[in-house]
Design a protein around this motif. Structure first.
Motif, PDB file in Angstrom:
ATOM      1  N   ASP A 100       0.868  -1.163   0.000  1.00 39.20           N
ATOM      2  CA  ASP A 100       0.000   0.000   0.000  1.00 39.20           C
ATOM      3  C   ASP A 100       0.913   1.223   0.000  1.00 39.20           C
ATOM      4  O   ASP A 100       1.548   1.525   1.007  1.00 39.20           O
ATOM      5  N   PHE A 101       0.992   1.910  -1.138  1.00 43.61           N
ATOM      6  CA  PHE A 101       1.906   3.039  -1.236  1.00 43.61           C
ATOM      7  C   PHE A 101       1.496   4.206  -0.348  1.00 43.61           C
ATOM      8  O   PHE A 101       2.281   5.125  -0.148  1.00 43.61           O
ATOM      9  N   ALA A 102       0.305   4.168   0.199  1.00 39.77           N
ATOM     10  CA  ALA A 102      -0.101   5.184   1.171  1.00 39.77           C
ATOM     11  C   ALA A 102       0.561   4.912   2.518  1.00 39.77           C
ATOM     12  O   ALA A 102       0.602   5.782   3.380  1.00 39.77           O
ATOM     13  N   ASN A 103       1.078   3.706   2.697  1.00 33.25           N
ATOM     14  CA  ASN A 103       1.745   3.307   3.934  1.00 33.25           C
ATOM     15  C   ASN A 103       3.255   3.308   3.673  1.00 33.25           C
ATOM     16  O   ASN A 103       3.810   2.357   3.131  1.00 33.25           O
ATOM     17  N   ALA A 104       3.906   4.396   4.067  1.00 34.47           N
ATOM     18  CA  ALA A 104       5.334   4.549   3.788  1.00 34.47           C
ATOM     19  C   ALA A 104       6.170   3.441   4.405  1.00 34.47           C
ATOM     20  O   ALA A 104       7.136   2.970   3.792  1.00 34.47           O
ATOM     21  N   GLY A 105       5.809   2.980   5.585  1.00 33.25           N
ATOM     22  CA  GLY A 105       6.565   1.914   6.233  1.00 33.25           C
ATOM     23  C   GLY A 105       6.480   0.603   5.462  1.00 33.25           C
ATOM     24  O   GLY A 105       7.494  -0.080   5.274  1.00 33.25           O
ATOM     25  N   ALA A 106       5.290   0.255   5.001  1.00 37.36           N
ATOM     26  CA  ALA A 106       5.115  -0.982   4.237  1.00 37.36           C
ATOM     27  C   ALA A 106       5.858  -0.902   2.907  1.00 37.36           C
ATOM     28  O   ALA A 106       6.462  -1.883   2.462  1.00 37.36           O
ATOM     29  N   THR A 107       5.825   0.264   2.287  1.00 33.85           N
ATOM     30  CA  THR A 107       6.527   0.447   1.023  1.00 33.85           C
ATOM     31  C   THR A 107       8.032   0.341   1.229  1.00 33.85           C
ATOM     32  O   THR A 107       8.731  -0.322   0.455  1.00 33.85           O
ATOM     33  N   ALA A 108       8.530   0.953   2.279  1.00 34.24           N
ATOM     34  CA  ALA A 108       9.963   0.860   2.595  1.00 34.24           C
ATOM     35  C   ALA A 108      10.366  -0.579   2.868  1.00 34.24           C
ATOM     36  O   ALA A 108      11.432  -1.025   2.419  1.00 34.24           O
ATOM     37  N   ASP A 109       9.523  -1.312   3.580  1.00 32.21           N
ATOM     38  CA  ASP A 109       9.823  -2.722   3.859  1.00 32.21           C
ATOM     39  C   ASP A 109       9.922  -3.530   2.565  1.00 32.21           C
ATOM     40  O   ASP A 109      10.828  -4.350   2.403  1.00 32.21           O
ATOM     41  N   ALA A 110       8.994  -3.308   1.646  1.00 34.78           N
ATOM     42  CA  ALA A 110       9.007  -4.035   0.374  1.00 34.78           C
ATOM     43  C   ALA A 110      10.275  -3.701  -0.420  1.00 34.78           C
ATOM     44  O   ALA A 110      10.935  -4.597  -0.961  1.00 34.78           O
ATOM     45  N   LEU A 111      10.613  -2.431  -0.485  1.00 33.20           N
ATOM     46  CA  LEU A 111      11.818  -2.027  -1.207  1.00 33.20           C
ATOM     47  C   LEU A 111      13.076  -2.590  -0.557  1.00 33.20           C
ATOM     48  O   LEU A 111      13.995  -3.043  -1.252  1.00 33.20           O
ATOM     49  N   ASN A 112      13.110  -2.585   0.763  1.00 33.48           N
ATOM     50  CA  ASN A 112      14.251  -3.168   1.475  1.00 33.48           C
ATOM     51  C   ASN A 112      14.385  -4.658   1.194  1.00 33.48           C
ATOM     52  O   ASN A 112      15.497  -5.161   1.011  1.00 33.48           O
ATOM     53  N   ARG A 113      13.265  -5.360   1.170  1.00 33.08           N
ATOM     54  CA  ARG A 113      13.306  -6.805   0.881  1.00 33.08           C
ATOM     55  C   ARG A 113      13.926  -7.054  -0.482  1.00 33.08           C
ATOM     56  O   ARG A 113      14.784  -7.924  -0.646  1.00 33.08           O
ATOM     57  N   ILE A 114      13.485  -6.291  -1.480  1.00 38.84           N
ATOM     58  CA  ILE A 114      14.004  -6.481  -2.836  1.00 38.84           C
ATOM     59  C   ILE A 114      15.490  -6.123  -2.906  1.00 38.84           C
ATOM     60  O   ILE A 114      16.281  -6.812  -3.548  1.00 38.84           O
ATOM     61  N   CYS A 115      15.876  -5.048  -2.233  1.00 35.92           N
ATOM     62  CA  CYS A 115      17.273  -4.596  -2.284  1.00 35.92           C
ATOM     63  C   CYS A 115      18.216  -5.513  -1.513  1.00 35.92           C
ATOM     64  O   CYS A 115      19.390  -5.645  -1.867  1.00 35.92           O
ATOM     65  N   ARG A 116      17.736  -6.155  -0.474  1.00 33.88           N
ATOM     66  CA  ARG A 116      18.609  -6.953   0.384  1.00 33.88           C
ATOM     67  C   ARG A 116      18.565  -8.458   0.101  1.00 33.88           C
ATOM     68  O   ARG A 116      19.468  -9.180   0.481  1.00 33.88           O
ATOM     69  N   ASP A 117      17.515  -8.904  -0.562  1.00 29.65           N
ATOM     70  CA  ASP A 117      17.352 -10.337  -0.821  1.00 29.65           C
ATOM     71  C   ASP A 117      17.604 -10.606  -2.303  1.00 29.65           C
ATOM     72  O   ASP A 117      16.711 -10.465  -3.133  1.00 29.65           O
ATOM     73  N   ASP A 118      18.837 -11.003  -2.624  1.00 29.63           N
ATOM     74  CA  ASP A 118      19.207 -11.224  -4.022  1.00 29.63           C
ATOM     75  C   ASP A 118      18.375 -12.316  -4.678  1.00 29.63           C
ATOM     76  O   ASP A 118      18.029 -12.215  -5.856  1.00 29.63           O
TER      77      ASP A 118
END
Length: 68
Positions: free
Chosen positions: A12-30
């Motif tokens: 939910d892009f209205a939820n900055a924390g959830a969006t950050a978590d998703a981006l972090n997962r993609i960036c950190r999990d090869d």
């Protein structure tokens, strides 16, 4: 969701924390990033302008055939 066919993380892009978590997962999990990239490319191959144009033209021709 129907377009990505599961080749994406949903947030939910209205939820900055959830969006950050998703981006972090993609960036950190090869492995996750690789799977999403491969699945996304495979999914994208199912779409083309020619296929879209053919489907639209077929729908228009079918509608015209039904017109009295």
């Amino acid at each position: 969701r129907e377009v990505t066919g599961g080749a994406a993380l949903y947030t939910d892009f209205a939820n900055a924390g959830a969006t950050a978590d998703a981006l972090n997962r993609i960036c950190r999990d090869d492995a996750l990033a690789s799977r999403l990239r491969e699945d996304g490319l495979r999914r994208a191959a199912a779409f083309s302008f020619e296929k879209l144009a053919r489907e639209r033209l077929d729908a228009i021709l079918a509608a015209l055939e039904k017109t009295p």
